[in-house]
Design a protein around this motif. Structure first.
Motif, short mmCIF file in Angstrom:
data_model
loop_
_atom_site.label_atom_id
_atom_site.label_comp_id
_atom_site.label_asym_id
_atom_site.label_seq_id
_atom_site.Cartn_x
_atom_site.Cartn_y
_atom_site.Cartn_z
N VAL A 34 22.99 51.74 27.85
CA VAL A 34 24.09 52.38 28.58
C VAL A 34 23.73 53.83 28.90
CG1 VAL A 34 26.49 53.15 28.46
CG2 VAL A 34 25.86 50.89 27.57
N GLU A 35 23.22 54.54 27.90
CA GLU A 35 22.85 55.94 28.11
C GLU A 35 21.74 56.07 29.14
OE1 GLU A 35 20.69 59.61 25.68
OE2 GLU A 35 21.18 57.75 24.64
N SER A 36 20.71 55.24 29.01
CA SER A 36 19.54 55.35 29.87
C SER A 36 19.84 54.98 31.32
CB SER A 36 18.43 54.45 29.31
OG SER A 36 17.30 54.44 30.16
N VAL A 37 20.45 53.81 31.54
CA VAL A 37 20.69 53.35 32.91
C VAL A 37 21.71 54.22 33.61
CG1 VAL A 37 21.43 51.39 34.32
CG2 VAL A 37 20.04 50.99 32.29
N ALA A 291 29.78 44.04 40.22
CA ALA A 291 29.66 45.46 40.57
C ALA A 291 28.65 46.18 39.69
CB ALA A 291 31.03 46.14 40.46
N TYR A 292 28.53 45.73 38.44
CA TYR A 292 27.64 46.40 37.49
C TYR A 292 26.30 45.70 37.36
CZ TYR A 292 31.25 49.66 35.94
OH TYR A 292 32.19 50.68 35.89
N HIS A 293 25.99 44.81 38.29
CA HIS A 293 24.68 44.15 38.24
C HIS A 293 23.57 45.17 38.45
CE1 HIS A 293 21.44 41.30 38.82
NE2 HIS A 293 21.18 41.86 39.99
N GLY A 294 23.62 45.87 39.57
CA GLY A 294 22.68 46.94 39.86
C GLY A 294 23.48 48.19 40.18
N VAL A 295 23.20 49.28 39.47
CA VAL A 295 24.04 50.47 39.60
C VAL A 295 23.19 51.69 39.92
CG1 VAL A 295 25.75 49.57 37.98
CG2 VAL A 295 23.87 50.99 37.11
N SER A 296 23.83 52.69 40.50
CA SER A 296 23.24 54.01 40.62
C SER A 296 23.69 54.82 39.41
CB SER A 296 23.69 54.66 41.93
OG SER A 296 25.11 54.68 42.00
N LYS A 297 23.36 56.07 39.35
CA LYS A 297 23.75 56.90 38.22
C LYS A 297 25.28 56.92 38.08
CE LYS A 297 19.75 59.97 38.75
NZ LYS A 297 19.32 61.38 38.95
N PHE A 298 25.76 56.92 36.84
CA PHE A 298 27.21 56.93 36.64
C PHE A 298 27.54 57.58 35.30
CE2 PHE A 298 25.72 53.12 34.54
CZ PHE A 298 26.56 52.96 33.45
N ASP A 299 28.80 57.90 35.14
CA ASP A 299 29.31 58.47 33.89
C ASP A 299 29.74 57.33 32.98
OD1 ASP A 299 30.59 59.75 31.83
OD2 ASP A 299 32.15 60.68 33.05
N PRO A 300 29.08 57.12 31.83
CA PRO A 300 29.44 56.00 30.96
C PRO A 300 30.90 56.00 30.53
CG PRO A 300 27.36 56.98 30.27
CD PRO A 300 27.94 57.88 31.30
N ALA A 301 31.49 57.19 30.41
CA ALA A 301 32.87 57.26 29.95
C ALA A 301 33.85 56.77 31.02
CB ALA A 301 33.22 58.70 29.56
#
Length: 618
Positions: A34-37, A291-301
């Motif tokens: 989660v942190e890395s992606v 939607a979460y299959h392939g993602v760009s940068k995002f805020d985990p929270a």
């Protein structure tokens, strides 16, 4: 922060942990993903769903001596992290960084390079047979998802492997089903039982004893199939010759590890069915795995941003709008996709015309021949397909569609380089492998408006047609709302200059403009690769001393080759510079930077032409 994960530099370190420590390791691994992606982007939900399975596989099997073969490979981030690449995860899918898929050159633990689906069973069987021929007691394990199991190649491999006595384990990672709570424990118990040595020995011994009484043996066989079939969906895979085990909870290490340990000691082809959940452990991904299959940068929270960019339309969106508009005008239109509804832009079409929408699963060969059958019945099929996946249906394109001159339109997305997905997904070859097919027509738009117009042109033209367009956005030319075709087979001269003529195809028109201005060169948007505008080529040859062709396709056999062939056929002897993708696989990275490395940005085009002019005399 990662008490156990920071100690894991190879699977050997993992195997030194106790079983009681593995759930903690799995949680740390999931948290790290989660942190890395969230910082790099990439494949997400599928990796979260594969954490426990990856831990269990490396814990039980002696990797890399034992071969793990991952199908598609977008679920292998946990595998990469546990095999010594944790400290490189911040480079995921970046130039000179980690690849988004398994890659043999990257690690000895990546036993087979993948990116396309349904190859794992075939490759693992080959490795198993290779080990057998070498007299080596190594295991081969194919890990394949339920989506990839829809492809014919997977069943071809099962059909072949099941009739052998080769030690092969196929793991079906089923993430589209759930285990009902009231039977979950029983399924786990049956899986352990059916994978145990006692059960295997019992089956073998019973068979030998009952050989003397064939009717009893047949009765016992049918009874066993009936009992197992009542609790588990074993019938299909056992019909292929595999010993079916499962289904079991793929997130339960207490079920996975003893089952895999038991299977490791069994001989012959084994089939383990596990059930997992995409996005496991991250609620937002669990709720919306698409939607979460392939993602760009995002805020985990907070998860993915729900706001719209408001920027330029992508070519995929242009196609989506066109498909719905054309379907409203022509009730014969049908849309086909091989499991790429979102990626190819068919969501709106499915919602508006569900009866005319066909998702055939990951089965590109079937998609094209299915389209051919529809065309035989007077329908007007539009097949939305990525360039890289069209390669998998080449025979069907030739034999079933083009040879019969069927009225099928191919909307080919992701033509050219695709950036972070790398060479497995690059559409670098379609102009070359399609151009040689008799009867096919190929168009390439230079902007969004031209894309819509070309789709209309191709659709209204009787016969086999293909419109190939790149990933992402174009120069920002707004598409008209009308459905007007352009003149068939005609190029467009955008600028008149002296001596040098640049013939640009598709996405290369925009970067070629700057070079043309600097050189005072003629610039032509060729539009059609086949049929090529021969009149334009002849006119250019008569009025210019140097001709440059530019395409986002390999030079070998591409659009530039078509121009050169036309020049020779019409008796023109000219200096021709053909620019395009190199004769090598272009690695992953930022799309614009990759084009620059290939000399296909404005500066690269200018430099190549100037260098050529410096060596030539008028």
């Amino acid at each position: 922060m990662y008490e156990l994960l920071d100690q894991i530099h190879s699977p050997e370190d993992l195997r030194n942990l106790s079983k009681k420590q593995l759930p903690q390791l799995a949680q740390e691994l999931r948290d790290f993903i989660v942190e890395s992606v969230s910082q790099t982007g990439g494949h997400f939900a599928s990796n979260l769903g594969c954490v426990e399975l990856t831990v269990a596989l490396h814990y039980v099997f002696n990797t890399p001596y034992d071969r793990l073969v991952w199908d598609v490979g977008h679920q292998t981030y946990p595998h990469k992290i546990l095999t010594g690449r944790k400290d490189q995860m911040h480079t995921m899918r970046q130039r000179h960084g980690l690849a988004g898929f398994p890659k043999r050159e990257e690690s000895e633990f990546d036993t087979f390079g993948v990116g396309h689906s349904s190859t794992s069973i075939s490759a693992a069987q080959g490795m198993a047979e290779g080990a057998k021929l070498a007299g080596e007691d190594r295991k081969a394990i194919a890990i394949i998802g339920d989506g990839a199991m829809t492809a014919g190649m997977a069943f071809e491999a099962l059909n072949n492997a099941g009739c052998k006595d080769t030690d092969l384990l196929v793991i079906l990672n089923d993430n589209d089903m759930s285990i009902s709570p009231n039977v979950g424990a029983l399924n786990t118990y049956l899986a352990k039982l059916m994978s145990g040595k006692f059960y295997a020995a019992f089956k073998n011994t019973t068979g030998k004893v009952l050989d003397v009484a064939p009717p009893l043996k047949e009765f016992a066989r049918k009874s066993e199939e009936h009992v197992k079939g009542f609790f588990t969906p074993s019938t299909l895979f056992e019909a292929f010759g595999f010993n079916y085990i499962g289904p079991i909870d793929g997130h339960d290490l207490d079920a996975l590890i003893p089952t895999l340990q038991n299977i490791r000691s069994l001989k012959g082809p084994q089939f383990l069915h596990i059930v997992t959940k995409k996005g496991q452990g991250y609620k937002l991904a669990e709720k919306d795995p698409v939607a979460y299959h392939g993602v760009s940068k995002f805020d985990p929270a907070n998860g993915l941003s729900s706001g719209k960019s408001g920027g330029k339309q992508t070519y995929t969106q242009v196609f989506s709008d066109w498909l719905c508009d054309m379907a409203a005008q022509d009730e014969k239109l049908v849309g086909i996709t091989p499991a790429m509804r979102e990626g190819s832009g068919l969501v709106a079409f499915e919602q508006a015309y569900p009866d005319r929408y066909f998702d055939v699963g990951i089965a590109e060969q079937h998609a094209l021949t299915f389209a051919a059958g529809l065309a035989c019945e007077g329908r007007k099929p539009v097949v939305a397909i990525y360039s890289t996946f069209l390669q998998r249906a080449y025979d069907q394109l030739i034999h079933d569609i083009a040879l019969q001159d069927l009225d099928v339109t191919l909307a080919i997305d992701r033509a050219g380089l695709v950036g972070a997905d790398g060479p497995t997904h690059a559409g670098a070859f379609d102009l070359s492998f399609m151009r040689c097919i008799p009867g096919i027509s190929i168009l390439a738009p230079s902007n969004e408006a031209e894309c819509r117009q070309m789709l209309t042109t191709a659709y209204l033209h009787k016969g086999t047609t293909a419109v190939r367009y790149p990933r992402g956005t174009g120069p920002g030319v707004e598409a008209a709302k009308t459905l007007e075709p352009m003149e068939w087979g005609k190029a467009e001269q955008l600028r008149t200059g002296e001596k040098v003529a640049i013939l640009a195809f598709g996405s290369m028109v925009t970067p070629a403009k700057e070079a043309a201005e600097t050189l005072n060169a003629t610039l032509v948007n060729m539009r059609f690769i086949k049929p090529l505008d021969i009149d334009m080529v002849n006119q250019i040859a008569l009025t210019h001393t140097h001709i440059v062709t530019i395409e986002e396709n390999v030079v070998a056999g591409g659009a530039g080759s078509a121009v050169l062939e036309a020049l020779v056929a019409n008796g023109h002897c000219k200096d021709v510079l053909m620019l395009g993708l190199p004769d090598q696989y272009v690695e992953h990275g930022d799309h614009a930077k990759l084009l620059a490395e290939c000399g296909l940005d404005a500066q690269g085009i200018l430099t190549s032409i100037q260098k050529r002019l410096a060596t030539q005399k008028d």
